[in-house]
Design an enzyme around this catalytic site. Structure first.
Site, PDB file in Angstrom:
ATOM      1  N   ARG A  55      -8.971  -0.715   4.713  1.00  0.00           N
ATOM      2  CA  ARG A  55      -7.690   0.871   4.207  1.00  0.00           C
ATOM      3  C   ARG A  55      -6.846   0.117   3.544  1.00  0.00           C
ATOM      4  O   ARG A  55      -5.984   0.320   2.743  1.00  0.00           O
ATOM      5  CB  ARG A  55      -7.766   1.998   4.911  1.00  0.00           C
TER       6      ARG A  55
ATOM      7  N   LYS B 245       0.718  -1.198   0.202  1.00  0.00           N
ATOM      8  CA  LYS B 245       0.271   0.118  -0.133  1.00  0.00           C
ATOM      9  C   LYS B 245       0.806   1.477  -0.001  1.00  0.00           C
ATOM     10  O   LYS B 245       0.347   2.085  -0.438  1.00  0.00           O
ATOM     11  CB  LYS B 245      -0.831  -0.090   1.132  1.00  0.00           C
ATOM     12  N   ASN B 246       1.476   1.212   1.229  1.00  0.00           N
ATOM     13  CA  ASN B 246       2.500   2.808   1.320  1.00  0.00           C
ATOM     14  C   ASN B 246       3.621   2.966  -0.227  1.00  0.00           C
ATOM     15  O   ASN B 246       3.942   3.844   0.027  1.00  0.00           O
ATOM     16  CB  ASN B 246       3.413   2.922   2.274  1.00  0.00           C
TER      17      ASN B 246
ATOM     18  N   CYS C  76      -4.660  13.767  13.330  1.00  0.00           N
ATOM     19  CA  CYS C  76      -4.776  12.207  12.818  1.00  0.00           C
ATOM     20  C   CYS C  76      -4.684  11.647  13.993  1.00  0.00           C
ATOM     21  O   CYS C  76      -4.369  11.726  15.277  1.00  0.00           O
ATOM     22  CB  CYS C  76      -3.361  11.769  12.581  1.00  0.00           C
TER      23      CYS C  76
ATOM     24  N   ARG D  77      -3.971  10.951   3.866  1.00  0.00           N
ATOM     25  CA  ARG D  77      -3.840  12.371   4.678  1.00  0.00           C
ATOM     26  C   ARG D  77      -2.112  12.109   3.415  1.00  0.00           C
ATOM     27  O   ARG D  77      -2.073  12.270   2.426  1.00  0.00           O
ATOM     28  CB  ARG D  77      -2.615  11.496   6.035  1.00  0.00           C
TER      29      ARG D  77
ATOM     30  N   ASP E 200       5.111   0.640  11.852  1.00  0.00           N
ATOM     31  CA  ASP E 200       3.272  -0.162  11.749  1.00  0.00           C
ATOM     32  C   ASP E 200       3.255  -1.487  12.386  1.00  0.00           C
ATOM     33  O   ASP E 200       1.961  -2.122  11.549  1.00  0.00           O
ATOM     34  CB  ASP E 200       3.060   0.689   9.951  1.00  0.00           C
TER      35      ASP E 200
ATOM     36  N   ARG F 104       0.981  14.460  13.111  1.00  0.00           N
ATOM     37  CA  ARG F 104       1.154  14.673  12.278  1.00  0.00           C
ATOM     38  C   ARG F 104       1.884  14.909  11.114  1.00  0.00           C
ATOM     39  O   ARG F 104       1.039  15.752  10.094  1.00  0.00           O
ATOM     40  CB  ARG F 104       1.142  13.487  11.583  1.00  0.00           C
ATOM     41  N   PRO F 105       3.007  16.463  11.328  1.00  0.00           N
ATOM     42  CA  PRO F 105       3.313  17.391  10.402  1.00  0.00           C
ATOM     43  C   PRO F 105       3.084  17.444   9.279  1.00  0.00           C
ATOM     44  O   PRO F 105       3.640  16.511   9.268  1.00  0.00           O
ATOM     45  CB  PRO F 105       4.369  18.498  11.121  1.00  0.00           C
ATOM     46  N   VAL F 106       3.629  18.636   8.607  1.00  0.00           N
ATOM     47  CA  VAL F 106       3.885  18.771   7.264  1.00  0.00           C
ATOM     48  C   VAL F 106       4.522  19.390   6.616  1.00  0.00           C
ATOM     49  O   VAL F 106       5.143  19.981   5.646  1.00  0.00           O
ATOM     50  CB  VAL F 106       2.639  17.933   5.628  1.00  0.00           C
ATOM     51  N   ASP F 107       5.234  20.141   8.098  1.00  0.00           N
ATOM     52  CA  ASP F 107       5.482  21.092   7.790  1.00  0.00           C
ATOM     53  C   ASP F 107       7.375  20.261   6.694  1.00  0.00           C
ATOM     54  O   ASP F 107       8.080  21.420   6.276  1.00  0.00           O
ATOM     55  CB  ASP F 107       6.641  21.861   9.061  1.00  0.00           C
TER      56      ASP F 107
HETATM   57  C1  EPZ Z   1       4.446   6.761   5.885  1.00  0.00           C
HETATM   58  O1  EPZ Z   1       3.938   8.200   6.809  1.00  0.00           O
HETATM   59  C2  EPZ Z   1       3.180   5.529   6.287  1.00  0.00           C
HETATM   60  N1  EPZ Z   1       2.507   6.214   5.179  1.00  0.00           N
HETATM   61  C3  EPZ Z   1       2.692   5.310   7.582  1.00  0.00           C
HETATM   62  O2  EPZ Z   1       1.825   4.340   7.774  1.00  0.00           O
HETATM   63  C4  EPZ Z   1       4.420   4.952   8.421  1.00  0.00           C
HETATM   64  O3  EPZ Z   1       3.617   4.963  10.091  1.00  0.00           O
HETATM   65  C5  EPZ Z   1       5.053   6.371   8.861  1.00  0.00           C
HETATM   66  O4  EPZ Z   1       5.285   6.557   7.129  1.00  0.00           O
HETATM   67  C6  EPZ Z   1       6.155   5.577   9.662  1.00  0.00           C
HETATM   68  O5  EPZ Z   1       7.114   4.552   8.720  1.00  0.00           O
HETATM   69  C7  EPZ Z   1       1.982   6.496   4.262  1.00  0.00           C
HETATM   70  O6  EPZ Z   1       3.661   5.468   3.660  1.00  0.00           O
HETATM   71  C8  EPZ Z   1       1.856   6.424   3.270  1.00  0.00           C
HETATM   72  P1  EPZ Z   1       6.249  10.362   8.802  1.00  0.00           P
HETATM   73  P2  EPZ Z   1       4.247   9.475   6.740  1.00  0.00           P
HETATM   74  O7  EPZ Z   1       6.617  11.537   7.894  1.00  0.00           O
HETATM   75  O8  EPZ Z   1       5.333   9.493   5.751  1.00  0.00           O
HETATM   76  C9  EPZ Z   1       7.685  13.470  10.767  1.00  0.00           C
HETATM   77  C10 EPZ Z   1       0.288   3.274   7.632  1.00  0.00           C
HETATM   78  O9  EPZ Z   1      -0.524   2.734   9.000  1.00  0.00           O
HETATM   79  N2  EPZ Z   1       7.545  14.865  10.954  1.00  0.00           N
HETATM   80  O10 EPZ Z   1       7.404   9.641   8.074  1.00  0.00           O
HETATM   81  O11 EPZ Z   1       3.217  10.324   6.875  1.00  0.00           O
HETATM   82  C11 EPZ Z   1       5.957  12.432  11.800  1.00  0.00           C
HETATM   83  O12 EPZ Z   1       5.344  13.960  13.539  1.00  0.00           O
HETATM   84  C12 EPZ Z   1       0.376   3.848   8.586  1.00  0.00           C
HETATM   85  O13 EPZ Z   1       0.431   2.167   6.889  1.00  0.00           O
HETATM   86  C13 EPZ Z   1       7.478  15.879  11.118  1.00  0.00           C
HETATM   87  O14 EPZ Z   1       8.499  15.957  12.096  1.00  0.00           O
HETATM   88  O15 EPZ Z   1       5.076   9.756   8.591  1.00  0.00           O
HETATM   89  C14 EPZ Z   1       6.260  11.308  12.593  1.00  0.00           C
HETATM   90  O16 EPZ Z   1       6.960  11.680  13.967  1.00  0.00           O
HETATM   91  C15 EPZ Z   1       0.086   5.303   9.212  1.00  0.00           C
HETATM   92  N3  EPZ Z   1       7.653  16.635  10.005  1.00  0.00           N
HETATM   93  C16 EPZ Z   1       7.840  11.446  11.486  1.00  0.00           C
HETATM   94  O17 EPZ Z   1       8.475  12.042  11.191  1.00  0.00           O
HETATM   95  C17 EPZ Z   1       6.767  16.141   8.709  1.00  0.00           C
HETATM   96  O18 EPZ Z   1       6.768  17.079   7.793  1.00  0.00           O
HETATM   97  C18 EPZ Z   1       7.654  10.036  10.302  1.00  0.00           C
HETATM   98  O19 EPZ Z   1       6.734  10.560   9.710  1.00  0.00           O
HETATM   99  C19 EPZ Z   1       6.885  14.909   8.690  1.00  0.00           C
HETATM  100  C20 EPZ Z   1       7.270  14.232   9.688  1.00  0.00           C
END
Ligand code: EPZ
Length: 433
Positions: A406, A23-24, A123, A99, A314, A128-131
């Protein structure tokens, strides 16, 4: 559809089960179809509601999505092709639902010069920021504004830059996907430091290279992109879903079963297999399969979820479920999402002994769980409840299994194939129960 799973637990799972495509990996690759007018064909895309949601988002952005081939199995392909490049907006109603829809931002901006994408919002697995996504795109020259809950990004042509994508919890997976998928069409060279090395990102990079992108360093924290003027179509088979594979493996182990999980890349599961060995599981593996024979009970084994190649966040919830029936105490930590422990309260309803401490759960294994009604709250928490329900004595009802749909293709059918007593009750049936 809310719906529920009705599980009669206690049967050791046995047999062979095949995992679907990831999926991811599929989601950011689907978004990458925005980068070209030629068809992008992805083989092995799982049939999930998240995939359907992204098809809707892409549909509103002028992308036609069609499934090639009937039935189920690894031969199915999703064909995506841009027919109309005029739309640039991904709506809140859809991005809020999933997301990963935010992954259209980079490709849309790079190809169309403008993108208007809803901020994903809150979330259930914690902040889960996007900064970092925005920082990366700004470094590539995007002009970004936030208005009415939307990110509005503009750039005539992005330009290569040196960008550090590491955040407080390590790299960002979808942030790397977003920035990488934009940098491929930027003018000049981009150097991404602190990039995610998850297999899903490597797979996205491989697809982009097939489309004509020039990328080095995939799978490492430093990725170099030499921008090109245009990309073409491509056909690509996505990698197997390592999280589904781990979930099925942990379900077999939690029931004291013996199972083979096929269609996998064992190397992608190395950290999980290492901890399973620590829990006393008898393991063997070949080119695309793993085989597990579980001890009863499993030995306690601590984990800390970390970015790849560590144990995936995950899998943390399912590991917590497994440790609930281990022969002692283990600490389950999540360094990626330290607040991702919504499953704990529901596992306790099944008789688990778990105490929450900051960023972790202390799990005291019990001799047996007992079936109860529990409610799923997010995708992997739901999977943990199914793992625990299969191990518990008596009947467990897991409500809100739309969460599972999902991210897991036909999980109930796959588990039934391993001998589990699991049935799906539709919403109407649930209401009368
Ligand atoms: C991906 O989410 C996956 N989703 C998640 O799987 C997975 O849990 C996660 O990576 C970690 O492996 C998809 O691939 C679609 P991150 P993502 O940005 O990309 C921080 C599932 O169940 N962060 O790698 O959203 C954040 O808060 C889902 O299949 C920032 O600080 O996760 C976290 O602590 C749920 N700023 C860390 O980084 C940002 O701009 C990792 O988050 C982005 C993230």
């Amino acid at each position: 559809m809310p719906g529920a799973f009705l599980i009669t637990g206690g049967t050791p799972l046995s047999g062979t089960v095949r995992v679907a495509g990831s999926k991811n990996a599929a989601l950011p690759m689907m978004a990458a179809a925005l980068l070209t007018d030629e068809p992008v064909v992805l083989d092995g895309v799982p049939r999930l509601t998240d995939v359907a949601t992204l098809c809707r988002v892409l549909g509103e952005l002028g992308v036609e999505a069609a499934w090639d081939g009937a039935g189920s199995g690894p031969s199915r392909a999703l064909r995506l092709q841009v027919l109309d490049r005029s739309a640039v907006r991904a709506r809140y109603a859809l991005v809020r639902r999933m997301r990963a829809s935010f992954c259209v931002l980079g490709p849309l901006l790079a190809r169309r010069g403008k993108a208007v994408v809803s901020l994903p919002g809150g979330c259930r697995i914690g902040p889960r920021p996007v900064d970092l996504h925005l920082k990366g795109l700004a470094a590539l020259g995007a002009e970004l504004t936030l208005a009415h809950g939307y990110v509005i990004a503009r750039a005539k042509r992005l330009r290569g830059a040196a960008i550090d994508l590491s955040g407080p919890a390590g790299p960002t997976v979808t942030g790397t996907a977003n920035v990488l998928s934009a940098a491929v069409l930027a003018r000049g060279e981009t150097l991404l430091r602190g990039a995610a090395g998850e297999p899903e990102i490597v797979d996205l990079g491989r697809l982009l290279c097939r489309m004509g992108a020039r990328i080095d360093g995939l799978g490492t924290s430093t990725v170099r992109v030499r921008g090109v003027d245009g990309l073409g179509g491509a056909r690509h088979r996505i990698i197997p879903d390592r999280i589904e594979a781990a979930t099925l493996a942990l379900a077999a182990v939690a029931t004291g079963g013996t199972a083979a999980v096929t269609g996998v890349v064992p190397g992608h599961l190395a950290a999980v297999l290492d901890r399973l060995a620590g829990a006393g599981v008898d393991l063997s593996s070949g080119a695309d399969w793993i085989r597990l024979g579980a001890p009863r009970p499993p030995r306690p084994c601590a984990i800390a979820a970390e970015p790849y190649p560590g144990i995936p966040s995950d899998v943390q919830a399912q590991w917590t479920a497994l440790m609930s029936v281990a022969s002692g105490r283990s600490v389950v930590r999540d360094r990626v999402f330290p607040q991702r422990f919504a499953h704990v309260a529901e596992l306790v309803r099944l008789g688990a002994r778990i105490e929450r401490i900051p960023g972790a759960a202390v799990v005291d294994g019990v001799a047996g769980l007992s079936g109860a009604t529990v409610t799923a709250s997010d995708l992997r928490a739901s999977a943990a409840l199914v793992v625990a329900g299969l191990a518990a004595r008596g009947k467990t009802r897991v409500e809100n299994v739309h969460w599972l749909d999902r991210g897991y293709e036909a999980l109930d059918r796959k588990l039934t194939g391993l001998g589990a007593a699991i049935k799906r009750a539709e919403a109407g049936v649930l209401a009368q129960a």
